[in-house]
Structures are given as structure tokens and as C-alpha cells.
Write a protein that holds these residues in place. Structure first.
Motif, mmCIF file in Angstrom:
data_model
loop_
_atom_site.group_PDB
_atom_site.id
_atom_site.type_symbol
_atom_site.label_atom_id
_atom_site.label_comp_id
_atom_site.label_asym_id
_atom_site.label_seq_id
_atom_site.Cartn_x
_atom_site.Cartn_y
_atom_site.Cartn_z
ATOM 1 N N GLN A 1 0.820 -1.214 0.000
ATOM 2 C CA GLN A 1 0.000 0.000 0.000
ATOM 3 C C GLN A 1 0.855 1.265 0.000
ATOM 4 O OE1 GLN A 1 -3.956 0.707 1.214
ATOM 5 N NE2 GLN A 1 -3.292 1.616 3.103
ATOM 6 N N SER A 2 1.947 1.259 0.795
ATOM 7 C CA SER A 2 2.724 2.498 0.821
ATOM 8 C C SER A 2 3.500 2.653 -0.486
ATOM 9 C CB SER A 2 3.611 2.602 2.055
ATOM 10 O OG SER A 2 4.584 1.621 2.009
ATOM 11 N N THR B 1 0.998 4.006 -3.098
ATOM 12 C CA THR B 1 0.703 5.433 -2.938
ATOM 13 C C THR B 1 1.834 6.278 -3.527
ATOM 14 O OG1 THR B 1 -0.372 4.788 -0.906
ATOM 15 C CG2 THR B 1 -0.043 7.130 -1.207
ATOM 16 N N GLU B 2 3.073 5.829 -3.281
ATOM 17 C CA GLU B 2 4.235 6.547 -3.796
ATOM 18 C C GLU B 2 4.253 6.504 -5.330
ATOM 19 O OE1 GLU B 2 8.483 5.280 -2.961
ATOM 20 O OE2 GLU B 2 7.609 5.644 -0.967
ATOM 21 N N ASP C 1 1.773 8.792 -7.202
ATOM 22 C CA ASP C 1 2.182 10.195 -7.277
ATOM 23 C C ASP C 1 3.113 10.466 -8.450
ATOM 24 O OD1 ASP C 1 0.713 11.364 -5.395
ATOM 25 O OD2 ASP C 1 2.181 11.138 -3.775
ATOM 26 N N MET D 1 -7.366 -2.153 -0.944
ATOM 27 C CA MET D 1 -6.848 -0.789 -0.867
ATOM 28 C C MET D 1 -7.938 0.167 -0.404
ATOM 29 S SD MET D 1 -3.798 -0.938 -1.958
ATOM 30 C CE MET D 1 -3.145 0.324 -2.990
ATOM 31 N N TYR E 1 -9.207 5.869 -3.038
ATOM 32 C CA TYR E 1 -8.382 7.018 -3.395
ATOM 33 C C TYR E 1 -9.227 8.083 -4.088
ATOM 34 C CZ TYR E 1 -3.962 4.605 -2.507
ATOM 35 O OH TYR E 1 -2.911 3.976 -1.915
ATOM 36 N N VAL F 1 -5.232 5.785 -10.289
ATOM 37 C CA VAL F 1 -5.216 4.536 -9.516
ATOM 38 C C VAL F 1 -5.820 3.404 -10.348
ATOM 39 C CG1 VAL F 1 -6.203 3.396 -7.495
ATOM 40 C CG2 VAL F 1 -5.215 5.679 -7.291
#
Ligand SMILES: [Fe+2]
Ligand SMILES: [Fe+2]
Length: 359
Positions: free
Chosen positions: A85-86, A89-90, A93, A138, A141, A147
Motif C-alpha cells: 500500500q505504501s 501510494t508513492e 504520485d 486498498m 483514493y 489509480v
């Protein structure tokens, strides 16, 4: 350990997670449970005059063994998921910036840079159905298009492996998945992120995105299947799709694959207005809407692989009973044979019973 806590709207801040569905005074669902608050969602709550609601609060006590956690909770609590998940997210971006550059005619396309996002994430998982499970768990978002494109790309990669595509084709398919909705960047942002019901004229505008996508991609020197997949991913084998209502073999094979993954991702991702559907609910929607829309060579393998992955898993049925998936039924993939405490139950013979949740 997770606890519920009641808070007032004044205490609401981005990042908190809602623990129960929130309805307004006319009983319409405003926010589904499990959604993470953002500024936009808080505004929506205020707009609907919600004065207080429950959130999930993490306490510092050690995790207690839970008697029966749901399948998604188990996935969410795994370290593997938290890392995924982290990283996701990165990646979203940076992907966002590169994706936006695509609409610039003079900007050359960085294929390796784009594919890096997907391969980095695939390296963080055990691959296969596990990718499906992680994406399904997830949080919701706000950047829906970006996504969604990353999800479709990841799922295309797994599906392409199930289809045993050669490496070069797998790479093209993964990239085609990543770029399939690039035409949405040419549409007004308010329309793409609109949370109210879409009007007939909104739909007409949205349905131009395959052609816009094709126009963005056609002169970038890419494998021609990529632009064709963007153009045809909403076409259906029975001619019920858009923009050209073409049928069967007229549709680019990669567009057929992306078309399936695209619908599956839309159903199994959480949205502000509804929670994510479980894999079995999604399969049942595919079956009830008609499998003839899709190429049998792709849809049957896709759905079967998903169901197969859950054989042996405990499930809760719509009548509240629990059991274990024992056998899959190729004629009715959402209705497997379930082993209950002392008997077997063939769901395909039970019209009103279905698999409600994985446990
Ligand atoms: Fe699309
Ligand atoms: Fe899409």
C-alpha cells in the motif's frame, strides 16, 4: 487493536477511517464504512448535515488474536499488504506526473519509466491472485483515473501470465493497460471526479475518451496494439459496446483482455458511493450481465482462475451460514459447492443463496 469512537464533525480530519456506513436524513448513503476521510469527503458530510459519526480508532494495545477476522482484514493486517500500500501510494504520485505529460504532443514517451511503476509493485507481492487481493483491500483514493490505470496494468500483467503470453507481448499488454484510459485526461476534470449521478450528456462526453486516447497514443511510436486497445476497450464481442459497436474478431485482442480487467477493477474497488464488491459478487455480475459480451477464450479463464484461487477458503453465505468452498462449477462460477458442518451444498441449485463474503 481497532476500536470504534464516536466523533463530532468538528473533530473530523483527513486520514481518519469511517467505521460504519453513514446515511443522511433521507436515508441515502453518504459514505461507506472503511472509507478514509479527505477534505472533500468531510465537505460532503457537512453538506449532508452529518453532525457525528463513528470512526475506527487505533489503540496502542497489542493485537489480540481475533476469533474470526474477515478475509480482507487478514490481508490488510499483513506486513506484505502494508508495504504494498505504501509503495502503491508513492508510485501513483510519480505516475500521475508522467501520465499527464502524455497529452503533450511533443513530449516523447518514456516506456521504461512507465513500466517501472508496475514492475516495482509486482516485485512487492507474491503475484497471481495475491495482486487481486491486495488491490481489493486498498483504501478508496481520490485520484480515481490514475489509480484505476495502475490497477488495470497490474491485473493485465497477472492475466497475461495466466494466458502464458510471451514476455514481449506481456510487456505491451501491461503498458496498454496502464494507458487505456489516457483519453480521460482530455475530458473536464469535474466530470471525471463527479460524485453525483451522471447526466445523459455527461455520458456522451465520457464516451469520447477511447477516441481521444487513440489520438494521443497513435503517433507516439508505440506498438500499434496500445493505441488500438485504448480505442476499443469498451467494445464488446456482441456489438453492445462503444464507440463503433464493432464485434468479435474486429476487436483488438488486447482490448478484449483490458475490457474484462477494466470492468472487474471498477466493481471490486471501493468508491465514495459504495463499498467494493467481493470477487464472488463481481463474478455474479459478469454472469448476470451476460458472458457473451466477452471473448470466451478470455473471460472463462479469467473468472475460473479467480474462483479457483479461493477453493478451500471459508466463506459466509447470504443466509448467514458458513462453510468452505469445495468444488467449482464451470457453468456457474459464482455458485460453487460448499461444505457445511455436516453436508455439502451445491449453490447452483439454490436460486436465492450466494457467497456473501470471504472469511
Ligand atoms: Fe475506459
Ligand atoms: Fe478503464
Amino acid at each position: 487493536m481497532l476500536n470504534k469512537q464516536r466523533i463530532s464533525i468538528k473533530q473530523a480530519k483527513p486520514g481518519l477511517i469511517v467505521s460504519d456506513d453513514i446515511y443522511n436524513s433521507t436515508n441515502q448513503l453518504v459514505i461507506s464504512k472503511g472509507v478514509m476521510l479527505t477534505d472533500r469527503i468531510i465537505t460532503r458530510l457537512k453538506f449532508n448535515s452529518i453532525s457525528e459519526f463513528n470512526i475506527i480508532q487505533e489503540t496502542k494495545e497489542p493485537l489480540m488474536p481475533v476469533k474470526e477476522t474477515s478475509y480482507s482484514q487478514k490481508v490488510r493486517e499483513s506486513i506484505e499488504f502494508q508495504e504494498f500500500q505504501s509503495a502503491f501510494t508513492e508510485q501513483v504520485d510519480t505516475f500521475k506526473n508522467e501520465f499527464n505529460k502524455l497529452t503533450d504532443k511533443n513530449e516523447p514517451i518514456d516506456i521504461d519509466g512507465l513500466l517501472e511503476h508496475t514492475s516495482d509493485l509486482l516485485h512487492k507481492t507474491r503475484n497471481g491472485i495475491h495482486v487481486f487481493d491486495m488491490l481489493h483491500c486498498m483504501r478508496q483514493y481520490d485520484d480515481i483515473t490514475y489509480v484505476h490505470c495502475m490497477n488495470v496494468s497490474l491485473l493485465c500483467n497477472v492475466f497475461g501470465q495466466w494466458l502464458k503470453l510471451p514476455d514481449k507481448d506481456l510487456e505491451v499488454l501491461t503498458l496498454a493497460g496502464l494507458l487505456h484510459d489516457v483519453g480521460k485526461l482530455s475530458l473536464p476534470g469535474e466530470l471525471i471526479n463527479k460524485q453525483e449521478k451522471l447526466t445523459a450528456s455527461d455520458y456522451i462526453t465520457i464516451k469520447t475518451h477511447p477516441i481521444q486516447g487513440y489520438n494521443i497514443l497513435k503517433n507516439k511510436g508505440l506498438d500499434p496494439r496500445i493505441a488500438n486497445a485504448a480505442l476499443m476497450h469498451h467494445e464488446r464481442c456482441d456489438g453492445s459496446g462503444y464507440p463503433y459497436k464493432i464485434k468479435g474478431d474486429e476487436i483488438e485482442p488486447f482490448a478484449k483482455i483490458i475490457g474484462i480487467v477494466d470492468v472487474y477493477d471498477a466493481m471490486t474497488s471501493a468508491r465514495v458511493y459504495r463499498p467494493a464488491l467481493s470477487p464472488f459478487e463481481a463474478i455474479s455480475v459478469f454472469e448476470s450481465e451476460g458472458l457473451q459480451k466477452y471473448d470466451p477464450a478470455y473471460i472463462l479463464l479469467f473468472l475460473e482462475k479467480i474462483v479457483q484461487a479461493y477453493v478451500g477458503n471459508r466463506v459466509r453465505l447470504s443466509n448467514g451460514k458458513e462453510g468452505e468452498i469445495r468444488l467449482i462449477n464451470k457453468q456457474a462460477l459464482s455458485k460453487p459447492v460448499i461444505q457445511l458442518a455436516s453436508s455439502f451444498l451445491d449453490l447452483s441449485k439454490e436460486k436465492d443463496l450466494k457467497v456473501e463474503a470471504l472469511l
